[in-house]
Structure formats: structure tokens, C-alpha cells
Design an enzyme around this catalytic site. Structure first.
Site, PDB file in Angstrom:
ATOM      1  N   LYS A 121       0.829  -1.204   0.000  1.00 38.78           N
ATOM      2  CA  LYS A 121       0.000   0.000   0.000  1.00 38.78           C
ATOM      3  C   LYS A 121       0.861   1.251   0.000  1.00 38.78           C
ATOM      4  CE  LYS A 121      -1.601   2.245   3.451  1.00 38.78           C
ATOM      5  NZ  LYS A 121      -2.234   2.698   4.704  1.00 38.78           N
ATOM      6  N   ASP A 139      -6.493   1.266   0.838  1.00 37.03           N
ATOM      7  CA  ASP A 139      -6.543   1.460   2.286  1.00 37.03           C
ATOM      8  C   ASP A 139      -7.938   1.046   2.770  1.00 37.03           C
ATOM      9  OD1 ASP A 139      -8.245   3.497   1.541  1.00 37.03           O
ATOM     10  OD2 ASP A 139      -7.217   5.053   2.675  1.00 37.03           O
TER      11      ASP A 139
END
Length: 220
Positions: A121, A139
Site C-alpha cells: 500500500k 486502504d
């Protein structure tokens, strides 16, 4: 599951709602963005920005973070969750940058994920925001919104969510879509009390339709 046409409509509506969606972590360069994103794990951008406002005045380079004790760095980020582990990762990251990458943040996912504290991420955020390389970071907001809409399955992993969104979204829109999904989830389709009653996506939304049937929301 959403059809391609429905997803395109969702993207159009999110673009209308949040045309200026952007990365809300304050930074001046790829190094600062990497540090800020690392700090943002399980923490709000608002709190991170509050901490980095002074942190980035004190620490400008990898050498700066290594010139202080671990305890001092921990104190500088103490108000952020998991600060002990994050301080340790920051110093290890800075050491690796100096040893392997000449003190510069690398511009490939393969290299970024070798940095301590940097997962997929964070790597995708840095690639997209700092280097303008098409990438789509997932997220909690992106995952929640994509599953509520029915673009992804509830059981899908984070990687599966990322792959599904990228597959159904033009590559040149990946970065923009990432930010708009975050804004949509952060300011409208919240974890608690999502704004279904005033949502332009209600007609296409799996979760919204379920809430509508239960009488929890008025029809748009």
C-alpha cells in the site's frame, strides 16, 4: 456485482463530488511522503500532518534520522500509534536507503517494498503521488467503498480488491480513482452512518440497496 457501465457511472459521480481529491499527507518530496505514509498506518492523516509539521523541520535527510537515538525519535512521534515500532522502521529504512539506494527513494515497487515498514500500500502511494507512476493503493476506505458498492466481493483480500479495481478502471485513472475513493469513503460513505440518504450512487450500491430494503434510508 457492478457492471462496467455502473462502475463508470460511479467514477463519474465521485469525480463530480470530489474533483480535487488528492493525497492529504503534507510533504515536499518522495522521502517525506514515504515517512508520512509509513506513519499513517492505523492513524489519521490529520494526526500525521500535525506530527510531521515539526518532524520535517528537524529531519531533512536519512542521515538526520540516524544522527539521533532511537529514543529521541520515538519521543518526536510519540503521539502517533505504534510509535516505537514506526521509529525503529524509520531508522532501518534510512539506513537501507543510504546503503542500497544512495540516500534516495527508489521508484519501483519491487525496491520500495524492501524498505523496512513499507508494504504494498505504501509503495503504491509513493509510486502514484511522488513519481506519477500508475498505481492504486488500497486502504480501509478504498476497500470498504469497493465492497459496499459491490465492485468487489466481501471475502476479497486487499490484493484482490486492488487487482479488481485496476482491471475495471483505465490505467490513466488509477491514481485519481484511488484518491476519489478515499475522499468518498472518508467524507461520505463513512464506516459508521454512511450518507446513503444523499448518495448519488444509491441506485447502483449493493449496501445502499440493502439498507433501503430495511427502511434505513429514503430512496434517492
Amino acid at each position: 456485482m457492478l457492471t462496467k457501465k455502473q462502475w463508470e457511472h460511479c467514477l463519474e459521480e465521485m469525480d463530480r463530488m470530489f474533483p480535487d481529491a488528492h493525497c492529504e499527507l503534507v510533504h515536499d518530496n518522495a522521502f517525506e511522503l514515504t515517512i508520512a505514509t509509513l506513519l499513517s498506518a492505523q492513524c489519521t492523516d490529520v494526526l500525521v500532518n500535525k506530527v510531521t509539521k515539526t518532524l520535517f523541520q528537524k529531519y531533512k535527510t536519512p542521515e538526520d534520522y540516524l544522527a539521533v537515538s532511537l529514543e529521541e525519535l520515538q519521543q518526536d512521534i510519540r503521539s502517533i500509534g505504534l510509535y516505537r515500532n514506526k521509529a525503529k522502521n524509520i531508522q532501518a529504512l534510512c539506513q537501507r536507503l543510504l546503503t542500497e539506494y544512495g540516500g534516495e527513494i527508489p521508484a519501483t515497487r519491487e525496491a520500495l517494498v524492501t524498505l523496512p515498514g513499507v508494504g504494498r500500500k505504501t509503495a503504491n502511494v509513493v509510486l502514484s503521488v511522488a513519481f506519477d507512476i500508475p498505481a492504486l493503493a488500497v486502504d480501509t476506505h478504498v476497500e470498504r467503498v469497493s465492497k459496499r458498492l459491490g465492485l468487489c466481493r466481501w471475502k476479497d483480500s486487499v490484493l484482490e480488491v486492488e487487482e479488481t479495481i485496476m482491471k475495471k478502471t483505465p490505467m490513466d485513472k488509477w491514481s485519481k480513482t484511488h484518491h476519489q475513493l478515499i475522499f468518498f469513503g472518508r467524507y461520505h460513505c463513512k464506516a459508521q452512518n454512511p450518507g446513503c440518504h444523499a448518495c448519488p450512487l444509491l441506485a447502483d450500491c449493493r449496501e445502499g440497496q440493502k439498507r433501503l430494503k430495511k427502511g434505513l434510508v429514503k430512496e434517492a
